[in-house]
Design a protein around this motif. Structure first.
Motif, mmCIF file in Angstrom:
data_model
loop_
_atom_site.group_PDB
_atom_site.id
_atom_site.type_symbol
_atom_site.label_atom_id
_atom_site.label_comp_id
_atom_site.label_asym_id
_atom_site.label_seq_id
_atom_site.Cartn_x
_atom_site.Cartn_y
_atom_site.Cartn_z
ATOM 1 N N MET A 11 0.970 -1.281 0.037
ATOM 2 C CA MET A 11 0.005 0.057 -0.002
ATOM 3 C C MET A 11 0.919 1.305 -0.050
ATOM 4 O O MET A 11 1.972 1.328 0.423
ATOM 5 N N TYR A 13 0.577 5.043 1.646
ATOM 6 C CA TYR A 13 -0.380 5.795 2.498
ATOM 7 C C TYR A 13 0.360 7.017 3.264
ATOM 8 O O TYR A 13 1.475 7.125 3.162
ATOM 9 N N HIS A 21 4.264 10.476 3.693
ATOM 10 C CA HIS A 21 3.891 9.537 2.832
ATOM 11 C C HIS A 21 4.816 8.267 2.945
ATOM 12 O O HIS A 21 5.920 8.442 3.221
ATOM 13 N N ILE A 26 -0.419 -3.007 5.713
ATOM 14 C CA ILE A 26 -1.662 -2.637 6.789
ATOM 15 C C ILE A 26 -1.109 -3.652 7.724
ATOM 16 O O ILE A 26 -1.286 -5.108 7.569
#
Length: 86
Positions: A11, A13, A21, A26
């Protein structure tokens, strides 16, 4: 290992608060598949032990290599059969 690794998604995020950033996994998703690779960072945050992710990823690559080798053998055999038929 491959089936477990395939359950994870890389990901992009942004961190809450710092607005930095980042790229990663996750932690809650990792916890479902590899609970031993997740640690409690703070009372409200968990984190992924990324260096330990190497072992399952290596095993997944090994599985893919075995599958690839088997498919290559099958393709070679089918190509030889096809040449004989021509």
């Amino acid at each position: 290992a491959l089936q477990r690794v395939l359950q994870l998604r890389g990901m992009n995020y942004d961190w809450k608060g710092s607005h930095g950033h980042d790229l990663g996994l996750i932690a809650q998703d990792v916890q479902k598949v590899f609970p031993e690779l997740v640690t409690q960072v703070s009372p409200t945050r968990i984190g992924v032990d990324y260096p330990k992710m190497i072992a399952p990823i290596v095993e997944a690559i090994r599985q893919l290599k075995q599958e690839n080798d088997a498919l290559r053998e099958k393709v070679d055999m089918l190509e030889k059969q096809n040449k004989k038929l021509q």
